[in-house]
Motif scaffolding. Structure first.
Motif, short mmCIF file in Angstrom:
data_model
loop_
_atom_site.label_atom_id
_atom_site.label_comp_id
_atom_site.label_asym_id
_atom_site.label_seq_id
_atom_site.Cartn_x
_atom_site.Cartn_y
_atom_site.Cartn_z
N ALA A 198 -0.80 -11.01 3.38
CA ALA A 198 -1.56 -12.05 4.41
C ALA A 198 -0.49 -11.00 5.69
O ALA A 198 0.40 -10.11 5.45
CB ALA A 198 -0.58 -13.23 4.46
N LYS A 199 -1.13 -10.97 6.86
CA LYS A 199 -0.35 -10.31 8.18
C LYS A 199 1.14 -11.14 7.92
O LYS A 199 1.47 -12.53 7.57
CB LYS A 199 -1.45 -10.37 9.35
CG LYS A 199 -2.85 -9.67 9.47
CD LYS A 199 -3.10 -9.78 10.71
CE LYS A 199 -3.87 -11.38 11.07
NZ LYS A 199 -4.35 -11.55 12.37
N VAL A 200 1.69 -10.41 8.85
CA VAL A 200 3.38 -10.62 8.89
C VAL A 200 3.12 -11.48 9.72
O VAL A 200 2.70 -12.09 10.87
CB VAL A 200 4.43 -9.45 9.30
CG1 VAL A 200 4.49 -8.59 6.98
CG2 VAL A 200 4.55 -8.61 10.63
N GLY A 201 4.57 -12.14 9.61
CA GLY A 201 4.85 -13.24 10.60
C GLY A 201 3.37 -14.46 11.16
O GLY A 201 3.64 -14.16 12.37
N GLN A 202 3.16 -14.43 10.07
CA GLN A 202 2.36 -15.96 10.03
C GLN A 202 2.04 -16.88 9.55
O GLN A 202 1.75 -18.06 10.66
CB GLN A 202 0.78 -15.21 9.11
CG GLN A 202 0.24 -14.29 9.98
CD GLN A 202 -0.62 -13.95 11.36
OE1 GLN A 202 -1.49 -14.91 11.25
NE2 GLN A 202 0.28 -13.34 11.52
N LYS A 203 3.44 -17.20 9.57
CA LYS A 203 4.19 -18.85 9.17
C LYS A 203 5.04 -18.80 9.31
O LYS A 203 5.27 -18.37 10.71
CB LYS A 203 4.40 -19.05 7.66
CG LYS A 203 2.77 -19.24 6.88
CD LYS A 203 2.81 -19.56 5.37
CE LYS A 203 1.37 -20.38 5.22
NZ LYS A 203 2.12 -21.50 3.85
N THR A 204 6.03 -20.18 9.58
CA THR A 204 7.09 -20.27 10.19
C THR A 204 8.64 -19.94 9.91
O THR A 204 8.23 -19.28 8.75
CB THR A 204 7.31 -22.30 9.43
OG1 THR A 204 6.63 -22.82 10.26
CG2 THR A 204 8.49 -22.86 10.66
N PRO A 205 9.09 -19.30 11.03
CA PRO A 205 9.74 -18.58 10.81
C PRO A 205 11.14 -19.21 10.30
O PRO A 205 11.63 -20.40 10.56
CB PRO A 205 10.30 -18.16 11.83
CG PRO A 205 10.17 -18.47 12.70
CD PRO A 205 8.96 -19.24 11.97
N ASN A 206 12.69 -18.71 9.81
CA ASN A 206 13.90 -19.51 9.18
C ASN A 206 14.31 -19.57 10.16
O ASN A 206 14.03 -18.76 11.40
CB ASN A 206 14.44 -18.38 8.34
CG ASN A 206 15.02 -17.02 8.44
OD1 ASN A 206 15.26 -16.99 10.09
ND2 ASN A 206 16.25 -16.85 7.52
N ASN A 216 5.23 -13.83 0.06
CA ASN A 216 4.27 -12.10 0.60
C ASN A 216 4.38 -11.39 -0.61
O ASN A 216 3.26 -10.78 -0.69
CB ASN A 216 4.19 -12.18 2.53
CG ASN A 216 2.76 -11.61 2.98
OD1 ASN A 216 2.23 -11.93 2.56
ND2 ASN A 216 3.29 -11.29 4.10
N VAL A 217 4.95 -10.46 -0.27
CA VAL A 217 5.67 -9.34 -1.23
C VAL A 217 7.18 -9.45 -1.61
O VAL A 217 8.24 -9.79 -0.41
CB VAL A 217 5.00 -8.04 -0.30
CG1 VAL A 217 3.98 -7.56 -0.23
CG2 VAL A 217 6.38 -7.49 1.06
N TRP A 218 7.64 -9.18 -2.43
CA TRP A 218 8.77 -9.05 -3.39
C TRP A 218 9.92 -7.99 -1.98
O TRP A 218 8.92 -6.81 -1.71
CB TRP A 218 9.74 -9.07 -4.10
CG TRP A 218 9.09 -9.35 -5.93
CD1 TRP A 218 7.70 -9.31 -6.10
CD2 TRP A 218 9.75 -10.47 -5.87
NE1 TRP A 218 8.27 -11.21 -6.99
CE2 TRP A 218 8.63 -11.02 -7.23
CE3 TRP A 218 10.82 -10.78 -5.70
CZ2 TRP A 218 9.70 -12.35 -7.78
CZ3 TRP A 218 11.44 -11.96 -6.72
CH2 TRP A 218 11.09 -12.23 -7.14
N GLU A 219 11.13 -7.88 -2.20
CA GLU A 219 11.51 -6.97 -1.15
C GLU A 219 12.79 -6.23 -1.55
O GLU A 219 13.58 -6.72 -2.40
CB GLU A 219 11.89 -7.97 -0.10
CG GLU A 219 10.86 -8.65 0.65
CD GLU A 219 11.45 -8.78 1.89
OE1 GLU A 219 12.54 -9.19 2.80
OE2 GLU A 219 10.84 -9.91 2.83
N TRP A 220 12.85 -5.17 -2.01
CA TRP A 220 14.09 -4.48 -2.13
C TRP A 220 15.07 -4.33 -1.12
O TRP A 220 14.77 -4.33 -0.36
CB TRP A 220 13.43 -2.79 -2.23
CG TRP A 220 12.15 -2.32 -2.84
CD1 TRP A 220 10.94 -1.81 -3.09
CD2 TRP A 220 12.19 -2.18 -4.76
NE1 TRP A 220 9.93 -1.39 -4.31
CE2 TRP A 220 10.68 -1.40 -5.17
CE3 TRP A 220 13.33 -2.44 -5.35
CZ2 TRP A 220 10.81 -1.11 -6.34
CZ3 TRP A 220 13.01 -2.05 -7.07
CH2 TRP A 220 11.64 -1.10 -7.53
#
Length: 280
Positions: A198-206, A216-220
């Motif tokens: 999904a486009k980044v930043g579409q849901k609630t931030p921490n 969204n994606v796993w992060e290295w």
């Protein structure tokens, strides 16, 4: 000014010199539009595992009625408690001693194209161009992230960019939380259970303003994988794979946690990253 970096064990303090926190902005946007959030020092307990276990019902009638049909004996309850306590882990304290900037969002396809000049992502197909550009870049290996960082450092010589350490990533993602995230909060903040990014930043931030730390994606991250479910107080100095954090869009709430880690390369098409920025 040169950046110094030092690790102290066993509690692991991550140390690097930056300008005093009072002199730094809470957010920063670099010359290619990457947005960063300033993370202040603090501590957290990593690797704590205290699973729940069934306990004998209380003496009141409502509790007894709820327990009807289970047919557990006192011996069963004692065995459950014993097994859980065998697997429980107290965790260890990690101290982040100095502030750092970390990406507000996962690195997007537009940012990758601007820095590297191509787009390796699987999920770019028939989307409207601007929409595709705002999706996280994926299908990138750990070595690919190093290429991106080298080129970004060449473009912006006022700062130094790198992957977060596993402890920096978890500290920023947890945003002060002592325990794991609730399922309700996961659904509010994580892109999960879908067939595409999904486009980044579409849901609630921490609580500290970071988006998509779960889903969204796993992060290295920078560290090598230790072949265990949880991190060690001292990250390994070498290994076969690097650590992935945060789960991806194909997972569900059972997969979304800050506390554990996985190893790359994963599926590829659901693996991306976010960046730490140090001030020189």
């Amino acid at each position: 000014m040169n950046t110094t970096f030092k690790k102290l064990f066993p509690t692991l303090a991550v140390l690097f010199y930056v300008a005093p926190a009072s002199a730094q902005s809470a957010t920063f946007t670099n010359q290619i539009g990457m947005e960063f959030v300033l993370i202040q020092p603090g501590s957290m307990v990593v690797g704590r595992f205290q699973p729940p276990y069934p306990k004998p019902p209380k003496a009141d009638s409502a509790s007894k009625k709820a327990a009807e049909g289970l047919q557990w004996t006192n011996k069963d309850y004692q065995m459950a408690e014993k097994l859980v306590k065998q697997d429980a882990k107290p965790g260890f304290t990690v101290r982040i001693s100095h502030p750092f900037y970390i990406g507000k969002f996962e690195v997007t396809q537009a940012q990758w194209k601007q820095v590297v000049g191509n787009n390796p992502s699987a999920f770019q197909g028939n989307k409207v161009k601007d929409e595709a550009d705002r999706h996280p870049v994926e299908q990138v290996t750990w070595q690919d992230t190093q290429t991106f960082l080298a080129k970004l450092n060449a473009l912006d010589k006022a700062h130094h960019y790198r992957l977060p350490t596993e402890f920096e990533w978890e500290y920023a993602a947890r945003a002060g939380a002592n325990d794991d995230i609730s399922w309700r909060a996961i659904w509010a903040s994580a892109q999960m259970g879908s067939t595409t990014t999904a486009k980044v930043g579409q849901k609630t931030p921490n609580a500290w303003g970071l988006y998509d730390t779960l889903g969204n994606v796993w992060e290295w991250v920078q560290d090598f994988y230790n072949e265990k479910l949880f991190a060690d107080p001292a990250p390994p100095r070498s290994g076969k794979q690097h650590v992935l954090k945060g789960a991806s869009f194909v997972g569900d709430v059972k997969n979304a946690t800050y506390m554990t880690h996985a190893a790359g390369p994963g599926n590829g098409w659901d693996v991306g990253f976010r960046v730490v920025m140090e001030t020189k």
